[in-house]
Design a protein around this motif. Structure first.
Motif, PDB file in Angstrom:
ATOM      1  N   ILE A 157      48.867  37.092  24.553  1.00 28.70           N
ATOM      2  CA  ILE A 157      49.438  36.631  25.827  1.00 28.70           C
ATOM      3  C   ILE A 157      48.815  37.493  26.910  1.00 28.70           C
ATOM      4  CG2 ILE A 157      51.501  36.368  27.271  1.00 28.70           C
ATOM      5  CD1 ILE A 157      53.180  36.121  24.754  1.00 28.70           C
ATOM      6  N   ASP A 158      48.007  36.901  27.753  1.00 33.05           N
ATOM      7  CA  ASP A 158      47.524  37.632  28.917  1.00 33.05           C
ATOM      8  C   ASP A 158      48.395  37.202  30.086  1.00 33.05           C
ATOM      9  OD1 ASP A 158      45.730  39.423  30.302  1.00 33.05           O
ATOM     10  OD2 ASP A 158      45.026  37.629  31.336  1.00 33.05           O
TER      11      ASP A 158
ATOM     12  N   GLU B  48      44.795  43.133  21.329  1.00 38.13           N
ATOM     13  CA  GLU B  48      45.583  44.085  22.111  1.00 38.13           C
ATOM     14  C   GLU B  48      46.714  44.683  21.287  1.00 38.13           C
ATOM     15  OE1 GLU B  48      47.567  42.717  25.706  1.00 38.13           O
ATOM     16  OE2 GLU B  48      48.183  44.750  26.169  1.00 38.13           O
ATOM     17  N   GLU B  49      47.377  43.862  20.465  1.00 38.50           N
ATOM     18  CA  GLU B  49      48.594  44.330  19.809  1.00 38.50           C
ATOM     19  C   GLU B  49      48.395  44.884  18.406  1.00 38.50           C
ATOM     20  OE1 GLU B  49      50.730  44.548  21.974  1.00 38.50           O
ATOM     21  OE2 GLU B  49      50.241  42.961  23.400  1.00 38.50           O
TER      22      GLU B  49
HETATM   23 CA    CA Z   1      48.394  40.816  26.407  1.00 38.23          CA
END
Ligand code: CA
Ligand code: IPD
Ligand code: CA
Ligand code: CA
Length: 269
Positions: free
Chosen positions: A94-95, A76-77
């Motif tokens: 981190i979800d 994601e990042e």
């Molecule tokens: Ca995330």
């Protein structure tokens, strides 16, 4: 190349170990979260990120690159690399970031692996509840080594259904779905982590989980768990879903058709 020997066991073991290690790194940040600077992605007020998300992803990515240099990566990042590789790791460091920064205990580290475009294994670590969910195609799905099995329910009224939306593509389908769920006597749930809600469907704690749009890193680790636990999943990969996201439904087989019916054709748009 396709003849290349893939050590799936080594990748499975690494996914579990890395998820646990990254989750502990997450806890170090979480305990000092007041000190974190919260940034917004662009001018989006809902989509927040902190140094914790970025450092955890960097940690996972570095380790995977050392261990399996030939594998691809999507996070994601930090974006993607080598998406044409046979093995592609799909990571959400981190979800549940909105929970994380606000002191709600519903967040996790999610590590999934695609092999030849198919979700093959996944590990989801939730350090606040000391739960590690993991699964691998043909080898079952587990929480802390206890096998997972989806619910045997046949009607939404028999349990709890998770749902969610973001102010993104598809949000107009949320309220109509909620109205139908309530009309059928269903109960709704949202904890702010798509990966954990997916794992809870695999564990039989939730009957199903519908989100109007999810990204692949939110669900890639969890899809394997649901399949291995006997659940049903929608076709998340159509229309470039890996990169763009899609509507998302996972559920026990007895309730999946009822939820799909409530959602209507937008599920397969
Ligand atoms: Ca995330
Ligand atoms: C979010 C969570 C949430 C879902 C959002 C996601 P993030 O991921 O999975 O449950 O409703 O659509 O973006 O940003 O916390 O990693
Ligand atoms: Ca995010
Ligand atoms: Ca996420």
């Amino acid at each position: 190349t396709s003849e290349q020997f893939l050590d799936i066991d080594a990748r499975y073991a690494s996914a579990k170990a890395l998820a646990l290690e990254a989750a502990q790194l997450g806890m170090d940040f979480y305990r000092k979260r007041e000190a974190l600077t919260i940034e917004h992605k662009g001018d989006d007020l809902q989509d927040v990120v902190s140094i914790a998300d970025k450092q955890i992803e960097a940690f996972i990515r570095e380790r995977l690159t050392q261990l399996f240099p030939e594998d691809g990566f999507l996070g994601e990042e930090s974006g993607s690399a080598d998406l044409g590789a046979r093995c592609v790791w799909v990571i959400d460091p981190i979800d549940g970031t909105a929970c994380f920064v606000n002191g709600l205990h519903n967040w996790c580290v999610s590590i999934g692996l695609l092999i030849d475009g198919e979700p093959h294994l996944g590990a989801i670590a939730d350090p606040n509840h000391n739960e590690l969910f993991n699964g691998c195609l043909g080898k079952g799905a587990f929480v802390n080594d206890t096998p997972l099995k989806v619910s045997a329910a046949t009607h939404v009224g028999q349990g709890v259904t998770a749902t969610g939306t973001f102010h993104s593509r598809g949000k107009e389908h949320f309220i109509p779905f909620m109205e139908k769920l309530l009309a059928e006597g269903g109960m709704f749930f949202r904890n702010g982590s798509g990966a954990l809600m997916t794992a809870y469907v695999a564990a039989g704690r939730l009957l199903g989980y519908y989100e109007t749009e999810l990204k692949s890193w939110d669900c890639m680790a969890g899809l394997v768990l649901v399949k291995e636990a006997g659940g049903q999943v929608n076709d998340f990969f159509r229309n470039d879903g890996l990169l763009l996201g899609n509507p998302y439904l996972v559920a026990c087989p007895g309730v999946y058709p009822q939820l799909a019916e409530m959602i209507g054709p937008s599920l397969d748009d």
